[in-house]
Design an enzyme around this catalytic site. Structure first.
Site, PDB file in Angstrom:
ATOM      1  N   CYS A  41      41.972 -11.045 -24.007  1.00 54.74           N
ATOM      2  CA  CYS A  41      41.238 -10.053 -24.796  1.00 54.74           C
ATOM      3  C   CYS A  41      41.170  -8.739 -24.033  1.00 54.74           C
ATOM      4  O   CYS A  41      42.118  -8.385 -23.313  1.00 54.74           O
ATOM      5  CB  CYS A  41      39.855 -10.586 -25.171  1.00 54.74           C
ATOM      6  SG  CYS A  41      39.113  -9.687 -26.560  1.00 54.74           S
TER       7      CYS A  41
ATOM      8  N   ASP B  97      30.734 -12.609 -23.658  1.00 51.47           N
ATOM      9  CA  ASP B  97      29.816 -12.099 -24.670  1.00 51.47           C
ATOM     10  C   ASP B  97      28.408 -12.598 -24.403  1.00 51.47           C
ATOM     11  O   ASP B  97      27.451 -11.845 -24.508  1.00 51.47           O
ATOM     12  CB  ASP B  97      30.297 -12.478 -26.073  1.00 51.47           C
ATOM     13  CG  ASP B  97      31.391 -11.529 -26.522  1.00 51.47           C
ATOM     14  OD1 ASP B  97      32.569 -11.801 -26.240  1.00 51.47           O
ATOM     15  OD2 ASP B  97      31.044 -10.477 -27.110  1.00 51.47           O
TER      16      ASP B  97
END
Lengths: 315, 315, 315, 315, 315, 315
Positions: C135, C204
């Site tokens: 990512c 996250d």
């Protein structure tokens, strides 16, 4: 002033003598090195005649740096120096006596820690068990000796610990205690593991995430213990824990001289020796770390660093 | 008759000389022992003058037994003797020549097998790779040497292989070939494993369920390879496979003299040495076994035993 | 009063504009969202004209709720709002300035945290290593960029990160820095793992028991690293840690629109798309979490939550 | 003779046309390629007018070589050619008809094998189960389709299979059958694994030690299945097994064009694409291989190679 | 004085009555025993008429020792007594009332903890899930009951829990609640594990390194959960955590009477029964421990011991 | 004819009597059932008076079907019937005598197989070892008994084997032999595993990929053995191997009556019993299978099926 200088020089000479002994391994073993450094700082503080506090701090800082340079990556040395030097004082007299008290306390605590680890760790050993140990760790042997003194019938398997053969020191120590001991080559550990009830080893460094840096071969033994569901116990004084690793520092693995392994490498054109002194055991393979402050899981390493070494998470 | 006896005695004397050399390890290494035994049987058959077939078989059986007794658990010796003695003949002349042909074929096959293993196994090694090997296996080194001769740029890491230090033979061999080699202590294998692309070792015995009996320390290395997802390759002539293990026999692990490990054990009252020559690597840790007949998974061991050693499942 | 109202409306309008940008992902990335929320609260506090402290708190609470509703499960948003709103004040003026100071401090800390993580984490990367990342994490790339800036020669392997292809942002960033980079599809990670020396990813959410919630595919990579004994490093600002998970809350995994994966699902009668945005990596697969306050094992998550987020175990 | 030559040329033209279609992937899929090659050989044999047997063999050998060169590492192509060419004949007429019969038999067997695999493999699927599949395998889908046709209520999870997105073919096929199917990105497989009762994939190559070479990503899925104790089933016609790997040959992993992954790599100076078409799944992660001849453990690969492909262990 | 003595005797009589009930398991379950002990101490303190503070402490210490002797290794009993007795007072009246308040608080907290654990733990259970539980734990069932009361549709699989068959109590409890439940023998847990979404069990002791001591069979179930990647959740009030284990103490595993397993062992000459009441689950197999103070990873056990039980690392 | 019919009826009556005894478990244990079936077929063949070969085959086929229906999934029954019925004969007399000889041979082989397994398997047990066994397997106990008779000093740990408590049969058998035995509940196996040197169990079915179907709980024990690196040995006559599984058939796990577990399930509204008789042990957890034809790795199951049961891979 001349006198002061002389004394200072004398102080320096003794300090440097201690440093030499550490470098040549006349003084060796993480605990003994740390205590020698504390003693040297105490002595050095004692002979400083300067009256200016700033100057005193400078002098002591210089002494600390000289000591630290002898084995730059030894965390027990660095922790010892840090603990002795952690003072707050308004004048030289108070500073001197604070340093001397710190040094005395460190030495006393260090000596007591080995006993205390023996006491705590030996509770995990039952009569009838066979303990495997590696190299020649003061703290690990304290656990074994205490279990033996408490009347538990234990057998020990000791590895040779090539290349320096510290296993011979270990079997000598255990032989004197009267503990039945088997000596094996380092290659025979997995073979012997099915007869082992617990592994007990020492520590050179415990990192902030609970990894163990110890004598080359330790991580191999930890893996065999893990494979065979055998408890793997680390004996480590709290000053073996490394605050710097929490800030990301990797522990550098010392590369030792080729001669320890191969007498004459010059006989070969295409052969070289790799001789790392230590290896790294991941925390997943460690069941418990016995410190003088209690038996903790490796993941609690930070708590030791914080509560015992006075270190804090900050940014 | 006297002449016959004399000849027989001379035959026996030579046979016994070969046996002595095997026992004293003047002849050593599984392949060399097997070839020596085959040669001794050939020679012994050649000098037998008896005319009665039954008597001939008796004589040869006696010779076989004497040879087998030198190293009772060496499967390559037992396979060699079995292969040489497997004959069907209607008279002594035919029996003698059948044995002599068997012996020649065994020796030739054995010599060729090492080359063939080198050829097959080296296909699994790519230029740029680092190979770790243990002890001093003819077949394993054949793979490495072949890869090198084929122009692949490879590095080797060799273990000391305490207590007999066969690693020194290995680095000598590789140095002469010009293969860049690192020597490490047996305790440093896990440490080095992250730099290793494949492990290549030899075999003393392959059991019916694919386990490997090899030099002490081999199973440790296999576990490190398994932990790090590194291929673990075994080089084994097909006569290293053990039919007897299919009938449940366990391979007895030879216990070697204490002196190999500790010069003078009499200095200690409570210390003894444990010195197993071999350990057992479970088949789960073996990726492939390279034989002269092909590269097989360890679980196919029975197929080798059946197709190459002529052994059948029966009850 | 009319004026006050107008101002309040203007305040609300700007706040809602920020909310819209967060919802439409014009503002995206956990750090940027958190800083935007802090800034919006500061601005909103600045324009509030009410003189009653209770009324002021009500207004600010309303603003906080509106912000929190934009991404209800984003822990960094919730931590940012919580930190900005944590004040004790006896009148509106003091309350306002406390909130504004909190917001400034949060923004400054957040910006500094990324740098600090880069500094701490990059110590674990050695010259010559290959780093795999997934990512497009600000904190993870900070580690890689810092190692590069420090002159370490590193290579990077970057995944595509389907379905949103954030890997393209990552290779763009690294290309500009001049870091040699390979792009691979998400299916090729295990294949590439043998060439990887360390994995570095962002976060996250970090839960109370040390699990990592991150971009879909992260837990796969963690498992490959674990299988191959490759270090798996998480880069996470401390405001990514979730106090609520200690009270048992599960982190809800956002399900994203089908269109991200399949242009026109209406072409199929029996096919539907499952498109989770995140997955959960168990702490057993994580070697270390690099925060701006230090590098900790995942099991120490609670200590971060307690010491950095001011949360306590209570019942 | 002129006529013969003409015919031969025409034969060659048609053969080369088939080769072109294989190379351009107009004909694709291991089974279809293999059948096309068999058909081309049959046709080529049919038009050869030479009367000398040696010359006939030369011609056919040339045709075989041309076909093999189209995809040099495709084991199914090589097995097909080998099976068609395995003849013994005393004259051209008999040789021609033997080749033509071999070709017909191969094609028929290949077609039947997919059905048979469906029949055998579907017995392992129970009503109510969820099956995950990867890429677009004829044999794997035959298992799923058969279970569905037998009235079992099954759900399927299909991966995208980047970069070529063969998952879209799979969902199209399943949608037509009426099988409820979910499409996920390749990064979401581990996330979805807890809902999966069995994984079913195809094979490009099965090696002699039971490893599976298949579409990139397959080995990742196998590891997730292993981690979650989910059965991992491979569907493979017996001509996917590779005799050459028993002689040590490694299966070369084809590196596909960068453009499949990144439209325009020229935009970057420091970025390159790595795009392997296949990966290798170790046999430890495979529960069973369903062939048209039965369901076997991967370690039995050699038995297939021996009994079905007529290959023997020799040295 | 006589009166005082009488009262004291009466106090003692009631105390001893409580002890008898604990020993005979009329009062059983870690929570109920702990509350009974707290209540007994309160009552005993209430009737003590001595006026000398030292004498009062002696009396109370005697009572505590009598209680502790009933189940010497039950950590919840020892924690309860410790918490009730932790007072600082300048006279008997204050001491008495401090003990009585401590006892009330302990009992109240204990009762509330079970509810709170149900609340926290049930957040981890989703509607549609199947939960496996072992034995008959108040705290574990509180989680299940709460999830059910919150309207989540859950199924439970309950083990028999030989030899005492506490599973029958569990299915009775769940049947009354109306939770669909399956009863299985202890040997069928691994078989059933693929249908299980989470395991929830109670705790007798949590050690300082996060190991769980619980009903025999628990560690087996934890291993099956680990093998199948199923979350393993422990429900444990904070007074189940053992400070003594941090000082190295091993938890002694109670050996129960043979008759629980084999009616009449005297029928056999060579058979004996081994009947351990508990086993030890290593922390690696535990995902989370739900306490009334929050859900923590097992490695955080020390934090609970420190923050909730007031224990410190010291040497 | 009437006589023939009568005889046939008598034959049928006896056959049906045998069937009843199998169904009611008066005859039980895979070996005894198989021998009873073989005996019944022999007897039935003996009394058939039909003179037409086709009619004879029909009659015998009917008898076989009746026998097979008693325990439709018992592979040893199906193998026994198949072996007895495998004849080629040109007239009734020869067919009859072939069947009768087959039956005699099967019975004799079956009886001898248990002894032979004892002989082969016991070689793997050393004096001083502790063996754990589960349930009450004739073949497994044959290994233990043989080791004991051979003078090896062994201890046995036997599980209860709920719900049918076959462990009581096992301890009775071992008590009579004089083997020191410990009885444990099924939940205590992992706890006891550290004292165990080898596990020996029987088999109901061995599948084509080497999985073991055996008494519920067996797969649990295999996992504990695997976790602790303890050898797991299966004792299985070759007629326990299942050819049908190679064609993909799954072994159906018999679900036994609820009453075996719970006396009166009607007392509960929401509780039901799940009582599977067997579980499946994956081949990865099995070290060796001892058959009367040799000790093989589980992956060699197909070889047994082929060489001993006369089954071939075909399509």
């Amino acid at each position: 002033m001349a006198e002061n200088d002389d004394i200072s020089v004398r102080g320096l000479a003794k300090l440097e003598d201690t440093c030499r002994k550490i470098q040549t391994m006349e003084i060796r073993g993480a605990g003994r090195i740390a205590r020698a450094a504390a003693g040297a700082l105490k002595e050095y503080a004692g002979v400083q005649q300067v009256e200016d506090l700033h100057r005193f701090h400078e002098e002591m800082g210089r002494a600390a740096d000289i000591l630290l340079a002898t084995r730059p990556t030894a965390v027990s040395l660095s922790n010892a120096v840090g603990m002795v030097m952690r003072i707050q004082a308004s004048d030289v007299a108070r500073a001197r006596s604070a340093i001397m008290e710190n040094a005395d306390r460190f030495i006393e605590n260090s000596l007591r820690a080995v006993d205390r680890i023996g006491e705590i760790g030996s509770k995990r050993i039952r009569s009838g068990e066979t303990i495997l140990t590696h190299c020649n760790s003061e703290a690990a042997l304290s656990i074994i000796a205490r279990a033996h003194r408490d009347g538990k019938e234990i057998d020990v398997i000791a590895t040779e610990s090539r290349p320096r053969m510290q296993g011979l020191l270990t079997i000598g120590f255990l032989d004197e205690l009267g503990v039945p001991t088997e000596l094996i080559v380092d290659s025979a550990v997995r073979s012997a593991m099915n007869d082992v009830d617990a592994v007990v080893v020492g520590a050179d460094v415990i990192t902030g995430n609970g990894s163990l840096v110890n004598k080359i071969g330790t991580s191999q033994i930890a893996l065999f213990a893990h494979e065979a569901r055998t408890p793997f116990i680390v004996a480590a004084e709290t000053y073996k824990f490394s605050p710097a690793t929490i800030m990301g520092e990797l522990v550098e693995i010392e590369e030792r001289p080729a001669e320890e392994v191969l007498k004459d490498a010059s006989l070969y054109r295409h052969v070289r020796v790799r001789n790392p002194a230590f290896d790294v055991t991941p925390h997943q393979y460690i069941d418990v770390i016995c410190t003088e402050a209690g038996a903790i899981p490796p993941e609690m390493s930070y708590v030791i660093i914080k509560e015992r070494l006075g270190w804090e998470l900050t940014d």
